[in-house]
Design an enzyme around this catalytic site. Structure first.
Site, PDB file in Angstrom:
ATOM      1  N   ARG A 102       0.930  -1.334   0.139  1.00 44.57           N
ATOM      2  CA  ARG A 102       0.101  -0.343  -0.061  1.00 44.57           C
ATOM      3  C   ARG A 102       0.526   1.197   0.063  1.00 44.57           C
ATOM      4  O   ARG A 102       1.198   1.296   1.060  1.00 44.57           O
ATOM      5  CB  ARG A 102      -0.978   0.069   1.288  1.00 44.57           C
ATOM      6  CG  ARG A 102      -1.628   1.395   1.500  1.00 44.57           C
ATOM      7  CD  ARG A 102      -2.807   1.288   2.199  1.00 44.57           C
ATOM      8  NE  ARG A 102      -3.742   2.296   2.855  1.00 44.57           N
ATOM      9  CZ  ARG A 102      -5.154   2.187   2.272  1.00 44.57           C
ATOM     10  NH1 ARG A 102      -5.423   1.455   1.494  1.00 44.57           N
ATOM     11  NH2 ARG A 102      -5.383   3.487   2.252  1.00 44.57           N
ATOM     12  N   GLN A 132     -10.348  -2.723  -3.673  1.00 42.70           N
ATOM     13  CA  GLN A 132     -11.407  -2.616  -3.413  1.00 42.70           C
ATOM     14  C   GLN A 132     -12.548  -2.345  -4.384  1.00 42.70           C
ATOM     15  O   GLN A 132     -13.531  -2.304  -3.817  1.00 42.70           O
ATOM     16  CB  GLN A 132     -11.462  -1.027  -3.206  1.00 42.70           C
ATOM     17  CG  GLN A 132     -12.648  -0.071  -3.253  1.00 42.70           C
ATOM     18  CD  GLN A 132     -12.647  -0.166  -1.307  1.00 42.70           C
ATOM     19  OE1 GLN A 132     -12.309  -0.621  -0.134  1.00 42.70           O
ATOM     20  NE2 GLN A 132     -14.139  -0.932  -1.320  1.00 42.70           N
TER      21      GLN A 132
END
Length: 309
Positions: A102, A132
């Protein structure tokens, strides 16, 4: 070996398979069924950008699948002291079975993946947020069936989430209406990936008309805090309100990747309302990513995915 840096690293059929498997894994988990195919496997999690949902979902997911996850921040590794990404990739990937990153710059992910001996997963970058999108697509499918030929309205910043919605529209064949003010629209090369499936709007209400799903994100993402005031001014009229939801289809869903700023990009009444599925969406990060971890870490002959019926 496969990486998952953008949705385009999978075919449309593979994405559909992942969504079916994610729902299977969710149902198995809720039924209390023990399923641990990743015993002895380790996921390295590199966080240059902090998170709640990404860390908890990947760490819990690996535990539920019988494996282990290692949390690595810049403070804990030589990355924070200037070691080249390429060197870190070559070292870490020899010690773990997959790496989730990330980060801010998407180029960091690409450099890491180019030198990694293990699959690399994009947990978020400034370009896109494919994990996501898996959760969002799973959530829509569970509530409304296949998303193909449906209409999605994106309201707000043409950011990494918007980019992944564009990729999904092009891959899976649904219409995406994007309402964003000038200067905050998606990147042109990403926009081209959606082809005729994607349309830009200046007016949020026009974009939402007849939509099966309305979705948004914060106006100022992490690292953009200094732009907050300017963005609040630019995005006036781009809040998802109850009246905007009335422009969408009568059974339209509302999604938000969270965290949400009530009263800015979305009214509290919408976020907490009957059309909102944000909490299912958040939970599905866990199950969609478990499906992805199986897909990337198990040998194909032992994997859970099967060709589409």
């Amino acid at each position: 070996m496969r990486h998952f840096l953008t949705l385009r690293d999978c075919s449309a059929d593979e994405i559909h398979q992942l969504l079916r498997r994610a729902t299977e894994l969710r149902d198995m988990h809720r039924a209390g069924q023990l399923h641990q195919p990743l015993q002895g496997r380790v996921l390295g999690m590199v966080f240059e950008k902090s998170s709640t949902r990404t860390r908890v979902s990947f760490e819990a997911g690996m535990a539920q699948l019988g494996g282990h996850a290692l949390f690595l921040s810049p403070r804990d590794t030589q990355l924070g002291r200037g070691e080249p990404v390429e060197d870190t990739a070559r070292v870490i990937s020899r010690m773990v079975d997959a790496v989730m990153i990330r980060t801010f710059g998407h180029d960091m992910l690409e450099r890491f993946a180019a030198y990694s001996a293990a699959p690399v997963i994009n947990g978020l970058s400034d370009l896109c947020h494919p994990c996501q999108l898996l959760a969002d697509l799973q959530t829509f499918t569970e509530h409304r069936g296949p998303i193909t030929d449906r209409r999605v309205a994106w309201i707000g910043d043409g950011n990494n989430m918007c980019h992944s919605w564009i990729e999904a529209a092009g891959l899976l064949g649904f219409d995406l209406h994007i309402a964003a003010p000038p200067g905050y629209r998606p990147e042109a090369d990403i926009l081209a990936l959606g082809g005729e499936r994607v349309q830009l709007f200046d007016d949020a209400y026009a974009a939402a008309e007849g939509a099966d799903l309305v979705t948004t994100d914060v106006w100022a993402s992490m690292g953009q805090e200094s732009e907050q005031a300017a963005r609040e001014e630019a995005f006036r009229g781009f809040c998802v309100t109850e009246s905007l939801m009335e422009c969408a289809g009568p059974e339209a869903l509302f999604m938000h990747c969270l965290p949400a700023h009530r009263g800015e990009e979305v009214e509290a009444a919408v976020l907490e309302g009957s059309q909102s599925v944000v909490w299912d969406e958040a939970e599905n990060r866990l199950h969609a990513q478990k499906a992805l971890l199986e897909f990337l870490m198990l040998p194909p002959e032992n994997g859970p995915l099967h060709p589409a019926d």
